[in-house]
Design a protein around this motif. Structure first.
Motif, PDB file in Angstrom:
ATOM      1  N   PHE A  27       0.814  -1.216   0.000  1.00  0.00           N
ATOM      2  CA  PHE A  27       0.000   0.000   0.000  1.00  0.00           C
ATOM      3  C   PHE A  27       0.848   1.267   0.000  1.00  0.00           C
ATOM      4  N   LYS A  28       2.159   1.131  -0.081  1.00  0.00           N
ATOM      5  CA  LYS A  28       3.030   2.308  -0.034  1.00  0.00           C
ATOM      6  C   LYS A  28       3.173   2.995  -1.387  1.00  0.00           C
ATOM      7  N   THR A  29       2.891   2.306  -2.479  1.00  0.00           N
ATOM      8  CA  THR A  29       2.930   2.904  -3.817  1.00  0.00           C
ATOM      9  C   THR A  29       1.749   2.398  -4.631  1.00  0.00           C
ATOM     10  N   GLY A  30       1.364   3.180  -5.628  1.00  0.00           N
ATOM     11  CA  GLY A  30       0.292   2.762  -6.522  1.00  0.00           C
ATOM     12  C   GLY A  30      -0.823   3.783  -6.602  1.00  0.00           C
ATOM     13  N   ARG A  47       0.275   7.342  -5.060  1.00  0.00           N
ATOM     14  CA  ARG A  47       1.452   7.376  -4.178  1.00  0.00           C
ATOM     15  C   ARG A  47       2.681   6.918  -4.938  1.00  0.00           C
ATOM     16  N   LYS A  48       3.734   7.711  -4.806  1.00  0.00           N
ATOM     17  CA  LYS A  48       5.029   7.355  -5.390  1.00  0.00           C
ATOM     18  C   LYS A  48       6.105   7.941  -4.495  1.00  0.00           C
ATOM     19  N   ASP A  49       7.017   7.096  -4.071  1.00  0.00           N
ATOM     20  CA  ASP A  49       8.094   7.509  -3.172  1.00  0.00           C
ATOM     21  C   ASP A  49       7.499   8.180  -1.937  1.00  0.00           C
ATOM     22  N   SER A  50       7.833   9.436  -1.696  1.00  0.00           N
ATOM     23  CA  SER A  50       7.362  10.130  -0.491  1.00  0.00           C
ATOM     24  C   SER A  50       6.280  11.168  -0.820  1.00  0.00           C
ATOM     25  N   ILE A  51       5.627  11.027  -1.969  1.00  0.00           N
ATOM     26  CA  ILE A  51       4.593  11.977  -2.413  1.00  0.00           C
ATOM     27  C   ILE A  51       3.251  11.261  -2.560  1.00  0.00           C
ATOM     28  N   GLN A  52       2.202  11.944  -2.139  1.00  0.00           N
ATOM     29  CA  GLN A  52       0.843  11.456  -2.348  1.00  0.00           C
ATOM     30  C   GLN A  52       0.051  12.574  -3.021  1.00  0.00           C
ATOM     31  N   LEU A  63       0.702  16.001  -1.183  1.00  0.00           N
ATOM     32  CA  LEU A  63       1.109  15.855   0.205  1.00  0.00           C
ATOM     33  C   LEU A  63       2.405  15.060   0.289  1.00  0.00           C
ATOM     34  N   ALA A  64       3.192  15.338   1.307  1.00  0.00           N
ATOM     35  CA  ALA A  64       4.346  14.505   1.618  1.00  0.00           C
ATOM     36  C   ALA A  64       3.833  13.386   2.518  1.00  0.00           C
ATOM     37  N   ILE A  65       4.319  12.176   2.298  1.00  0.00           N
ATOM     38  CA  ILE A  65       3.907  11.046   3.130  1.00  0.00           C
ATOM     39  C   ILE A  65       5.140  10.493   3.835  1.00  0.00           C
ATOM     40  N   TYR A  66       5.029  10.358   5.157  1.00  0.00           N
ATOM     41  CA  TYR A  66       6.122   9.839   5.991  1.00  0.00           C
ATOM     42  C   TYR A  66       5.618   8.581   6.689  1.00  0.00           C
ATOM     43  N   TRP A  67       6.213   7.449   6.357  1.00  0.00           N
ATOM     44  CA  TRP A  67       5.814   6.179   6.961  1.00  0.00           C
ATOM     45  C   TRP A  67       6.605   5.962   8.245  1.00  0.00           C
ATOM     46  N   LYS A  68       5.901   5.845   9.381  1.00  0.00           N
ATOM     47  CA  LYS A  68       6.553   5.508  10.653  1.00  0.00           C
ATOM     48  C   LYS A  68       6.875   4.015  10.677  1.00  0.00           C
ATOM     49  N   ASN A  69       5.924   3.216  10.231  1.00  0.00           N
ATOM     50  CA  ASN A  69       6.057   1.763  10.103  1.00  0.00           C
ATOM     51  C   ASN A  69       4.998   1.322   9.103  1.00  0.00           C
ATOM     52  N   ASN A  70       4.772   0.030   8.963  1.00  0.00           N
ATOM     53  CA  ASN A  70       3.818  -0.458   7.956  1.00  0.00           C
ATOM     54  C   ASN A  70       2.362  -0.100   8.268  1.00  0.00           C
ATOM     55  N   TYR A 101      -7.477  -1.443   2.685  1.00  0.00           N
ATOM     56  CA  TYR A 101      -7.296  -1.366   4.130  1.00  0.00           C
ATOM     57  C   TYR A 101      -8.247  -0.329   4.713  1.00  0.00           C
ATOM     58  N   THR A 102      -8.573  -0.505   5.976  1.00  0.00           N
ATOM     59  CA  THR A 102      -9.357   0.488   6.693  1.00  0.00           C
ATOM     60  C   THR A 102      -8.391   1.308   7.537  1.00  0.00           C
TER      61      THR A 102
END
Length: 123
Positions: A27-30, A47-52, A63-70, A101-102
């Motif tokens: 779910f981190k890209t696509g 979503r691509k890399d750190s951009i949404q 938006l910038a997207i920052y993943w803390k964990n999965n 995902y919810t």
């Protein structure tokens, strides 16, 4: 001989019914869709890399997207248009399925929790 055949049949059945592990990394890209809900329009998310990029109604937001964990990430509007757009959006994935995902989202430090679902449409 019968015991060997029964044992092989049991082992085959056991491994053929093994459930695929649901990995949230997918779910981190696509390209995704958030269906229309109470108080918001259908939204297309790319979503691509750190951009949404979010497309809804007649608007496009980046938006910038920052993943803390999965299961946790933060969104930050790159070009805020109002004071509320300046606050980060904290998102928690609460459950996952094969292609969706919810989630629960909180803007800034508010007590309001927005719940929804994201459906993956393509890689």
């Amino acid at each position: 001989m019968k015991k060997i055949i029964v044992l092989l049949a049991f082992i085959t059945l056991l491994f053929s019914c093994k459930e695929e592990t649901l990995n949230p990394d997918r779910f981190k890209t696509g390209t995704f869709e958030i269906p229309e809900g109470k108080g918001y329009d259908k939204t297309i998310v790319i979503r691509k890399d750190s951009i949404q990029i979010e497309k809804y109604a007649n608007r496009v937001d980046t938006l910038a997207i920052y993943w803390k964990n999965n299961f946790n990430y933060t969104l930050k509007m790159l070009h805020p248009k109002s004071a509320i757009d300046e606050d980060p959006i904290h998102v928690k994935i609460t459950s996952i399925s094969k292609n969706s995902y919810t989630f629960e989202a909180v803007i800034g430090h508010s007590n309001f929790v927005q719940k929804g679902e994201i459906i993956k449409k393509s890689n």
